[in-house]
Design a protein around this motif. Structure first.
Motif, PDB file in Angstrom:
ATOM      1  N   HIS A  30     -31.461 -29.260 -18.293  1.00 37.32           N
ATOM      2  CA  HIS A  30     -31.501 -27.844 -18.634  1.00 37.32           C
ATOM      3  C   HIS A  30     -31.977 -27.673 -20.073  1.00 37.32           C
ATOM      4  CE1 HIS A  30     -29.981 -23.722 -19.288  1.00 37.32           C
ATOM      5  NE2 HIS A  30     -29.983 -23.629 -17.958  1.00 37.32           N
ATOM      6  N   SER A  31     -32.451 -26.496 -20.398  1.00 38.53           N
ATOM      7  CA  SER A  31     -32.899 -26.214 -21.769  1.00 38.53           C
ATOM      8  C   SER A  31     -31.745 -26.283 -22.771  1.00 38.53           C
ATOM      9  CB  SER A  31     -33.557 -24.841 -21.842  1.00 38.53           C
ATOM     10  OG  SER A  31     -32.671 -23.842 -21.385  1.00 38.53           O
ATOM     11  N   ASN A  32     -30.517 -26.234 -22.277  1.00 37.86           N
ATOM     12  CA  ASN A  32     -29.360 -26.332 -23.181  1.00 37.86           C
ATOM     13  C   ASN A  32     -29.009 -27.784 -23.505  1.00 37.86           C
ATOM     14  OD1 ASN A  32     -28.048 -27.292 -20.908  1.00 37.86           O
ATOM     15  ND2 ASN A  32     -26.730 -25.509 -20.642  1.00 37.86           N
ATOM     16  N   GLY A  33     -29.769 -28.709 -22.961  1.00 36.88           N
ATOM     17  CA  GLY A  33     -29.562 -30.128 -23.235  1.00 36.88           C
ATOM     18  C   GLY A  33     -28.689 -30.833 -22.222  1.00 36.88           C
ATOM     19  N   LYS A  34     -28.028 -30.080 -21.354  1.00 44.72           N
ATOM     20  CA  LYS A  34     -27.173 -30.687 -20.334  1.00 44.72           C
ATOM     21  C   LYS A  34     -27.984 -31.006 -19.083  1.00 44.72           C
ATOM     22  CE  LYS A  34     -22.860 -28.462 -21.781  1.00 44.72           C
ATOM     23  NZ  LYS A  34     -21.694 -27.655 -21.347  1.00 44.72           N
ATOM     24  N   THR A  35     -27.520 -32.019 -18.360  1.00 44.12           N
ATOM     25  CA  THR A  35     -28.150 -32.409 -17.096  1.00 44.12           C
ATOM     26  C   THR A  35     -27.127 -32.217 -16.000  1.00 44.12           C
ATOM     27  OG1 THR A  35     -29.587 -33.998 -18.223  1.00 44.12           O
ATOM     28  CG2 THR A  35     -29.301 -34.252 -15.836  1.00 44.12           C
ATOM     29  N   TYR A  36     -27.464 -31.375 -15.022  1.00 47.27           N
ATOM     30  CA  TYR A  36     -26.456 -30.933 -14.047  1.00 47.27           C
ATOM     31  C   TYR A  36     -26.504 -31.762 -12.768  1.00 47.27           C
ATOM     32  CZ  TYR A  36     -25.558 -27.152 -17.247  1.00 47.27           C
ATOM     33  OH  TYR A  36     -25.201 -26.442 -18.356  1.00 47.27           O
ATOM     34  N   LEU A  37     -26.020 -32.990 -12.910  1.00 47.76           N
ATOM     35  CA  LEU A  37     -25.959 -33.933 -11.798  1.00 47.76           C
ATOM     36  C   LEU A  37     -24.506 -34.398 -11.636  1.00 47.76           C
ATOM     37  CD1 LEU A  37     -25.923 -37.190 -10.917  1.00 47.76           C
ATOM     38  CD2 LEU A  37     -27.353 -35.607  -9.613  1.00 47.76           C
ATOM     39  N   TYR A  38     -24.018 -34.334 -10.396  1.00 48.44           N
ATOM     40  CA  TYR A  38     -22.619 -34.637 -10.099  1.00 48.44           C
ATOM     41  C   TYR A  38     -22.549 -35.681  -8.992  1.00 48.44           C
ATOM     42  CZ  TYR A  38     -22.105 -30.131 -12.426  1.00 48.44           C
ATOM     43  OH  TYR A  38     -22.176 -29.098 -13.329  1.00 48.44           O
ATOM     44  N   TRP A  39     -21.443 -36.419  -8.972  1.00 45.64           N
ATOM     45  CA  TRP A  39     -21.156 -37.382  -7.908  1.00 45.64           C
ATOM     46  C   TRP A  39     -19.782 -37.088  -7.302  1.00 45.64           C
ATOM     47  CZ3 TRP A  39     -24.629 -40.778  -6.060  1.00 45.64           C
ATOM     48  CH2 TRP A  39     -25.715 -41.154  -6.861  1.00 45.64           C
ATOM     49  N   TYR A  40     -19.734 -37.164  -5.965  1.00 48.27           N
ATOM     50  CA  TYR A  40     -18.499 -36.927  -5.235  1.00 48.27           C
ATOM     51  C   TYR A  40     -18.240 -38.080  -4.284  1.00 48.27           C
ATOM     52  CZ  TYR A  40     -19.495 -32.175  -6.718  1.00 48.27           C
ATOM     53  OH  TYR A  40     -19.802 -31.068  -7.469  1.00 48.27           O
ATOM     54  N   LEU A  41     -16.974 -38.288  -3.951  1.00 51.55           N
ATOM     55  CA  LEU A  41     -16.565 -39.219  -2.917  1.00 51.55           C
ATOM     56  C   LEU A  41     -15.792 -38.448  -1.856  1.00 51.55           C
ATOM     57  CD1 LEU A  41     -15.818 -41.899  -1.517  1.00 51.55           C
ATOM     58  CD2 LEU A  41     -13.977 -42.157  -3.203  1.00 51.55           C
ATOM     59  N   GLN A  42     -16.179 -38.643  -0.605  1.00 53.10           N
ATOM     60  CA  GLN A  42     -15.436 -38.037   0.487  1.00 53.10           C
ATOM     61  C   GLN A  42     -14.842 -39.155   1.341  1.00 53.10           C
ATOM     62  OE1 GLN A  42     -17.544 -35.602   3.408  1.00 53.10           O
ATOM     63  NE2 GLN A  42     -15.716 -34.347   3.667  1.00 53.10           N
TER      64      GLN A  42
ATOM     65  N   GLU B  25     -22.086 -33.947 -14.898  1.00 50.10           N
ATOM     66  CA  GLU B  25     -23.155 -34.006 -15.907  1.00 50.10           C
ATOM     67  C   GLU B  25     -23.559 -35.446 -16.199  1.00 50.10           C
ATOM     68  OE1 GLU B  25     -21.769 -31.545 -19.129  1.00 50.10           O
ATOM     69  OE2 GLU B  25     -21.494 -29.851 -17.784  1.00 50.10           O
ATOM     70  N   VAL B  26     -23.892 -36.140 -15.140  1.00 51.69           N
ATOM     71  CA  VAL B  26     -24.489 -37.485 -15.126  1.00 51.69           C
ATOM     72  C   VAL B  26     -23.494 -38.610 -15.361  1.00 51.69           C
ATOM     73  CG1 VAL B  26     -26.232 -39.044 -16.124  1.00 51.69           C
ATOM     74  CG2 VAL B  26     -26.712 -36.581 -15.910  1.00 51.69           C
ATOM     75  N   SER B  27     -22.683 -38.508 -16.434  1.00 55.97           N
ATOM     76  CA  SER B  27     -21.951 -39.696 -16.859  1.00 55.97           C
ATOM     77  C   SER B  27     -20.501 -39.443 -17.270  1.00 55.97           C
ATOM     78  CB  SER B  27     -22.689 -40.340 -18.044  1.00 55.97           C
ATOM     79  OG  SER B  27     -22.793 -39.409 -19.119  1.00 55.97           O
ATOM     80  N   ASN B  28     -20.003 -38.248 -17.075  1.00 61.57           N
ATOM     81  CA  ASN B  28     -18.638 -37.921 -17.493  1.00 61.57           C
ATOM     82  C   ASN B  28     -17.664 -38.052 -16.329  1.00 61.57           C
ATOM     83  OD1 ASN B  28     -19.164 -36.761 -20.328  1.00 61.57           O
ATOM     84  ND2 ASN B  28     -20.602 -35.641 -19.038  1.00 61.57           N
ATOM     85  N   ARG B  29     -16.683 -38.935 -16.485  1.00 64.52           N
ATOM     86  CA  ARG B  29     -15.696 -39.088 -15.420  1.00 64.52           C
ATOM     87  C   ARG B  29     -14.754 -37.900 -15.388  1.00 64.52           C
ATOM     88  NH1 ARG B  29     -16.187 -44.295 -17.005  1.00 64.52           N
ATOM     89  NH2 ARG B  29     -14.603 -44.001 -18.627  1.00 64.52           N
ATOM     90  N   PHE B  30     -14.510 -37.371 -14.198  1.00 58.70           N
ATOM     91  CA  PHE B  30     -13.584 -36.266 -14.046  1.00 58.70           C
ATOM     92  C   PHE B  30     -12.162 -36.764 -14.262  1.00 58.70           C
ATOM     93  CE2 PHE B  30     -12.487 -32.086 -13.135  1.00 58.70           C
ATOM     94  CZ  PHE B  30     -11.578 -31.968 -12.100  1.00 58.70           C
ATOM     95  N   SER B  31     -11.249 -35.846 -14.508  1.00 63.01           N
ATOM     96  CA  SER B  31      -9.860 -36.167 -14.771  1.00 63.01           C
ATOM     97  C   SER B  31      -9.270 -37.069 -13.687  1.00 63.01           C
ATOM     98  CB  SER B  31      -9.043 -34.873 -14.849  1.00 63.01           C
ATOM     99  OG  SER B  31      -7.680 -35.144 -15.009  1.00 63.01           O
ATOM    100  N   GLY B  32      -8.691 -38.183 -14.112  1.00 63.00           N
ATOM    101  CA  GLY B  32      -8.017 -39.077 -13.188  1.00 63.00           C
ATOM    102  C   GLY B  32      -8.908 -40.101 -12.501  1.00 63.00           C
ATOM    103  N   VAL B  33     -10.202 -40.045 -12.737  1.00 62.02           N
ATOM    104  CA  VAL B  33     -11.124 -40.991 -12.095  1.00 62.02           C
ATOM    105  C   VAL B  33     -11.114 -42.313 -12.876  1.00 62.02           C
ATOM    106  CG1 VAL B  33     -13.535 -41.439 -11.490  1.00 62.02           C
ATOM    107  CG2 VAL B  33     -12.563 -39.149 -11.181  1.00 62.02           C
ATOM    108  N   PRO B  34     -10.879 -43.428 -12.181  1.00 58.28           N
ATOM    109  CA  PRO B  34     -10.797 -44.717 -12.896  1.00 58.28           C
ATOM    110  C   PRO B  34     -12.136 -45.127 -13.501  1.00 58.28           C
ATOM    111  CG  PRO B  34     -10.665 -45.026 -10.508  1.00 58.28           C
ATOM    112  CD  PRO B  34     -10.600 -43.554 -10.744  1.00 58.28           C
ATOM    113  N   ASP B  35     -12.048 -45.921 -14.567  1.00 57.59           N
ATOM    114  CA  ASP B  35     -13.260 -46.272 -15.309  1.00 57.59           C
ATOM    115  C   ASP B  35     -14.136 -47.293 -14.590  1.00 57.59           C
ATOM    116  OD1 ASP B  35     -11.554 -48.332 -17.846  1.00 57.59           O
ATOM    117  OD2 ASP B  35     -11.794 -48.540 -15.672  1.00 57.59           O
TER     118      ASP B  35
END
Lengths: 115, 113
Positions: free
Chosen positions: B31-43, B55-65
Motif C-alpha cells: 500500500h502507499s502507506n508502506g504496509k503490505t496487506y497479506l495475512y495467513w490463516y490456519l483452519q 501484514e506479511v510477518s507479524n505473528r498474531f496474539s498467542g501464535v507460537p514463534d
C-alpha cells in the motif's frame, strides 16, 4: 476475550430468504469493519460481504450483489446478513469475522439451500 | 480482482521437520502507506480459520514463534520451523489491499507423515 456468535442458518428452498446474525462481545464493536466469509462444503474460503465501522459503507462479492444485504446495529453489537433469492450454490457455512484482517472469527452457521 | 495462488496445494511433513508454503498475488500488496496487506490463516478440521500472521510477518496474539512469514510485493512465504501434529490443517493466505475485495488463496493442506 473476543467472541462472535452467528445464528440464523438453516434449510431453505431455492428462491427463499434467511437472515443471519452475529452477536459480538469482548471488543468495541462500533470501531471495527466487519465481514462475512463463507465456505461451501469441501471447498475454500470466499469473502461475501463487508461493512464499515459506522455502517455507512457496504461491500459485496459479485456472486451475491443485489441479493444479499449486510447491516449492523452498533447499539446492540450485532452484525446481520439478509440473504434473498437464495440459490443452491449459496449452500455453505457462513462466518462473521472482525476487522480488515479478519483477526477473529465466529464458529459459523450452516445455510443449506435445497428443495 | 487480485488472484492469490498458493503452492503446493498439499504437503506431507515428517514431525519435527520444517514446512514452507508459497503465496503469490497477481498484483502488488504494498500500500502507499508502506504496509503490505497479506495475512495467513490456519483452519483445523471442524473449526473456523484462525489468524496466524498479519501484514506479511507479524505473528498474531498467542501464535507460537515456530510460525514465520516473509516476502514482499507479490511473493510471500509461510514457514513452520518444526511441524507437529497440532499444526495439521489447511493454511490460507489472504489479501486486503484491494478493498472492498478481500480474496483468499485456494488453501494448502498440511498433513503429518
Amino acid at each position: 476475550e473476543v467472541q462472535l456468535l452467528e445464528s440464523g442458518g438453516g434449510l431453505v428452498q431455492p428462491g427463499g430468504s434467511l437472515r443471519l446474525s452475529c452477536a459480538a462481545s469482548g471488543f468495541t464493536f462500533s470501531k471495527y469493519t466487519m465481514g462475512w466469509v463463507r465456505q461451501a462444503p469441501g471447498t475454500g474460503l470466499e469473502w461475501v460481504s463487508g461493512i464499515s465501522d459506522s455502517g455507512g459503507t457496504t461491500f459485496y462479492a459479485e456472486s451475491v450483489k443485489g441479493r444479499f444485504t449486510i447491516s449492523r446495529d452498533n447499539s446492540k453489537d450485532t452484525l446481520f446478513l439478509q440473504m434473498n433469492s437464495l440459490r443452491a450454490e449459496d449452500t455453505a457455512v457462513y462466518y462473521c469475522a472482525k476487522g480488515y484482517g479478519f483477526d477473529s472469527w465466529g464458529q459459523g452457521t450452516l445455510v443449506t439451500v435445497s428443495s | 480482482d487480485i488472484v492469490m495462488t498458493q503452492t503446493p496445494l498439499s504437503l506431507s511433513v515428517t514431525p519435527g521437520q520444517p514446512a514452507s508454503i508459497s503465496c503469490k498475488s497477481s498484483e502488488s500488496l504494498l500500500h502507499s502507506n508502506g504496509k503490505t496487506y497479506l495475512y495467513w490463516y490456519l483452519q483445523k478440521s471442524g473449526q473456523p480459520p484462525q489468524l496466524l500472521i498479519y501484514e506479511v510477518s507479524n505473528r498474531f496474539s498467542g501464535v507460537p514463534d515456530k510460525f514465520s512469514g516473509s516476502g514482499s510485493g507479490t511473493d510471500f512465504t509461510l514457514k513452520i520451523s518444526r511441524v507437529e501434529a497440532e499444526d495439521v490443517g489447511i493454511y490460507y493466505c489472504m489479501q486486503s489491499i484491494q478493498l472492498p475485495r478481500w480474496t483468499f488463496g485456494q488453501g494448502t493442506k498440511v498433513e503429518i507423515k
